[in-house]
Design an enzyme around this catalytic site. Structure first.
Site, PDB file in Angstrom:
ATOM      1  N   HIS A   1       0.847  -1.132   0.117  1.00 56.40           N
ATOM      2  CA  HIS A   1      -0.119   0.034   0.120  1.00 56.40           C
ATOM      3  C   HIS A   1       0.915   1.419  -0.095  1.00 56.40           C
ATOM      4  O   HIS A   1       2.012   1.308   0.494  1.00 56.40           O
ATOM      5  CB  HIS A   1      -1.228  -0.140   1.206  1.00 56.40           C
ATOM      6  CG  HIS A   1      -0.335   0.064   2.533  1.00 56.40           C
ATOM      7  ND1 HIS A   1       0.011   1.298   3.208  1.00 56.40           N
ATOM      8  CD2 HIS A   1      -0.019  -0.746   3.486  1.00 56.40           C
ATOM      9  CE1 HIS A   1       0.395   0.911   4.324  1.00 56.40           C
ATOM     10  NE2 HIS A   1       0.430  -0.381   4.691  1.00 56.40           N
TER      11      HIS A   1
ATOM     12  N   ASP B   1      -0.531   4.419   0.918  1.00 57.65           N
ATOM     13  CA  ASP B   1      -0.729   5.476   1.886  1.00 57.65           C
ATOM     14  C   ASP B   1      -0.102   5.238   2.997  1.00 57.65           C
ATOM     15  O   ASP B   1       0.422   4.000   3.198  1.00 57.65           O
ATOM     16  CB  ASP B   1      -2.607   5.282   1.910  1.00 57.65           C
ATOM     17  CG  ASP B   1      -2.961   4.270   2.833  1.00 57.65           C
ATOM     18  OD1 ASP B   1      -2.454   2.871   2.335  1.00 57.65           O
ATOM     19  OD2 ASP B   1      -3.504   4.150   3.801  1.00 57.65           O
TER      20      ASP B   1
ATOM     21  N   ASP C   1       6.544   1.128   6.064  1.00 63.96           N
ATOM     22  CA  ASP C   1       5.217   0.756   5.987  1.00 63.96           C
ATOM     23  C   ASP C   1       4.501   1.768   5.169  1.00 63.96           C
ATOM     24  O   ASP C   1       3.885   2.696   5.592  1.00 63.96           O
ATOM     25  CB  ASP C   1       4.529   0.773   7.341  1.00 63.96           C
ATOM     26  CG  ASP C   1       3.230   0.386   7.544  1.00 63.96           C
ATOM     27  OD1 ASP C   1       2.716  -0.315   6.555  1.00 63.96           O
ATOM     28  OD2 ASP C   1       2.506   0.827   8.596  1.00 63.96           O
TER      29      ASP C   1
ATOM     30  N   GLU D   1      -5.020   1.651   3.236  1.00 60.53           N
ATOM     31  CA  GLU D   1      -4.968   0.413   4.288  1.00 60.53           C
ATOM     32  C   GLU D   1      -5.136   0.969   5.378  1.00 60.53           C
ATOM     33  O   GLU D   1      -5.820   0.613   6.432  1.00 60.53           O
ATOM     34  CB  GLU D   1      -3.837  -0.326   3.866  1.00 60.53           C
ATOM     35  CG  GLU D   1      -3.698  -1.467   4.663  1.00 60.53           C
ATOM     36  CD  GLU D   1      -3.060  -1.279   6.113  1.00 60.53           C
ATOM     37  OE1 GLU D   1      -3.317  -2.132   7.075  1.00 60.53           O
ATOM     38  OE2 GLU D   1      -2.316  -0.287   6.225  1.00 60.53           O
TER      39      GLU D   1
ATOM     40  N   HIS E   1       4.452   3.799  12.294  1.00 61.48           N
ATOM     41  CA  HIS E   1       3.182   4.593  12.853  1.00 61.48           C
ATOM     42  C   HIS E   1       3.866   5.478  13.903  1.00 61.48           C
ATOM     43  O   HIS E   1       3.034   6.062  14.435  1.00 61.48           O
ATOM     44  CB  HIS E   1       2.029   3.380  13.425  1.00 61.48           C
ATOM     45  CG  HIS E   1       1.252   2.873  12.377  1.00 61.48           C
ATOM     46  ND1 HIS E   1       0.055   2.239  12.965  1.00 61.48           N
ATOM     47  CD2 HIS E   1       1.591   2.295  11.193  1.00 61.48           C
ATOM     48  CE1 HIS E   1      -0.443   1.549  11.670  1.00 61.48           C
ATOM     49  NE2 HIS E   1       0.696   1.531  10.882  1.00 61.48           N
TER      50      HIS E   1
END
Length: 451
Positions: A90, A92, A123, A156, A423
């Protein structure tokens, strides 16, 4: 890996990979268009589409998914009669959080102490580059021996389910013999790992109201019901004294019987402050891979700066519940909502709304694809045996694909090892991991074609 032509090719392509990841990280592709312009996500989608076209992919398309975002699809034909492998990533990303806490700008890929830092570097924009590297290495060494489909998702991180719904409406599009999800990570950098389970998740917004409007806390406080205090009581009811998640009707005693997670290593990975205890009971692996876990993601209430002496009339929170394999996320959502409503004190009005959901996942590790990956990992990581681990996070698309294509084998690999800090602020990717996993994926495709 130097004696392996595929490995030598990947090593030679790393400077190009860094340049491409720099371009891709520069897009602020957060799929929350209230925070970031949609044009940033569209730019990233077009970058991926152009990269696929440059590699000879056919039928490259920007798929408009029902949640208002775009996923990128392409098909690279292999030899006649070959198996089909779907590669997922992904583009995003999570918001950067506190940009001032980043040591370097979050949307500028920056090399520091042997890692490349930037939001999405691991990520999962790095996953996009990993797939490209693997395919380029094969093309330079005899060709790609399978049909390859690539799908790169655009939402996602938001959990809004756009690609899942699109896939359900177009089930023929992503059909494959095997699916490689490039959105997981090794248990430790340098330790080859395939993720065998994922926790699912549900997101519930809870609103508590007690008054028609805010009141002066001196004149009415002590008798007027405080909505923020009521909400705090509700949220506190979701945890036992030791911090274990306690949603009524939801079991919380499952055990993990695979690779274990050393407690001190977990404290270091999670950067737990000295003297602060871990929460929950059982092994760390039990807690993060096999059991439910509730997290309060946010609370709407007055900030400390500028707060007035008022009894609050309303307050709301966003609650996440991670759901372990073997538990239905739909049922878990109902239990969470019922718990929140039951534990709201003082007759306060409460409203709960589900705003996101994804089912947990468990892979079949006895399949031929896993044997092919085990062999590939042993070459990419000499002297290391491939491990099976769980992942506390969620990839809702996994269950959608498993239900649409029950015959397909699904493997989860990727660049999100603990040091990547996905994150969080200062997310970074290990170029060594990128190199080795690209080699592993290339060799897997070759092994799988011959199996």
């Amino acid at each position: 890996m130097s004696s392996n032509p595929v490995a030598e090719t990947v090593a030679s392509l790393i400077p190009r990979a860094k340049a491409e990841l720099t371009e891709l990280v520069a897009f602020k592709s957060v799929a929350d268009f209230d925070q970031y312009p949609k044009s940033e996500s569209e730019g990233a989608a077009n970058w991926v589409a152009d990269a696929l076209r440059a590699e000879g992919f056919q039928d490259v398309a920007l798929l408009d998914t029902p949640d208002g975002t775009q996923s990128v699809y392409g098909f690279l034909p292999g030899p006649e009669g070959a198996k089909t492998v779907l590669l997922y990533a992904h583009y995003d990303v999570q918001p950067p959080l506190d940009e001032a806490a980043w040591l370097t700008p979050p949307f500028e890929l920056t090399e520091r102490d042997g890692r490349w830092y930037g939001r999405g570097s691991a990520d999962c924009k790095g996953g996009v580059i990993m797939h490209l590297l693997a395919l380029r290495a094969l093309k330079a060494n005899g060709g790609v021996p399978v049909h390859v489909k690539v799908i790169v998702e655009g939402s996602e991180e938001q959990g809004t389910g756009g690609l899942e719904r699109y896939a359900e409406e177009h089930p023929e599009l992503l059909t494959a013999d095997t699916i490689v999800i490039g959105d997981a990570g090794n248990f430790r950098a340098g330790l080859p790992t395939v993720t065998a389970t994922l926790r699912g998740m549900t997101l519930v917004r809870v609103q508590v109201d007690t008054l028609e409007g805010n009141l002066h806390s001196g004149q009415f406080g002590g008798a007027a019901p405080d909505a923020l205090a009521a909400l705090i009581r509700v949220l506190d009811s979701l945890r036992a004294e030791d911090g274990s998640t306690t949603v009524e009707g939801l079991a919380g005693d499952a055990a993990w019987d695979g690779l274990q997670y050393d407690e001190e290593a977990f404290r270091k990975d999670a950067k737990v402050l000295d003297g602060v205890e871990l929460i929950g009971s059982g092994t760390v692996a039990d807690r993060v891979w096999a059991r439910p876990a509730v997290t309060v993601l946010g609370i709407d209430c007055p900030p400390v700066v500028g707060a007035t002496a008022s009894v609050q009339a309303g307050a709301r929170a966003l609650v996440s519940l991670r759901v372990p394999p073997g538990v239905d996320a739909v049922q878990a959502t109902k239990l969470l909502q019922a718990h929140l409503e039951t534990h709201t004190p003082w007759g306060a009005r409460v409203n709960t709304e589900q705003v996101g959901q994804g089912q947990p996942f468990r892979a079949d590790t006895s399949s031929p694809a896993y044997a092919a990956m085990t062999e590939a990992m042993s070459v990419a990581y000499p002297g290391q045996e491939m491990q099976y681990a769980g992942l506390g996070g969620s990839i809702p698309l996994c269950n959608t694909l498993a239900s649409l294509y029950p015959q397909a084998e699904i493997l989860l690999i990727g660049l999100s090892e603990p040091e990547a800090q996905i994150h969080a602020v200062n997310e970074g990717v290990s170029p060594d991991e990128l190199e080795r996993l690209s080699v592993a994926e290339a060799l897997f495709l070759r092994n799988y074609a011959a199996s």
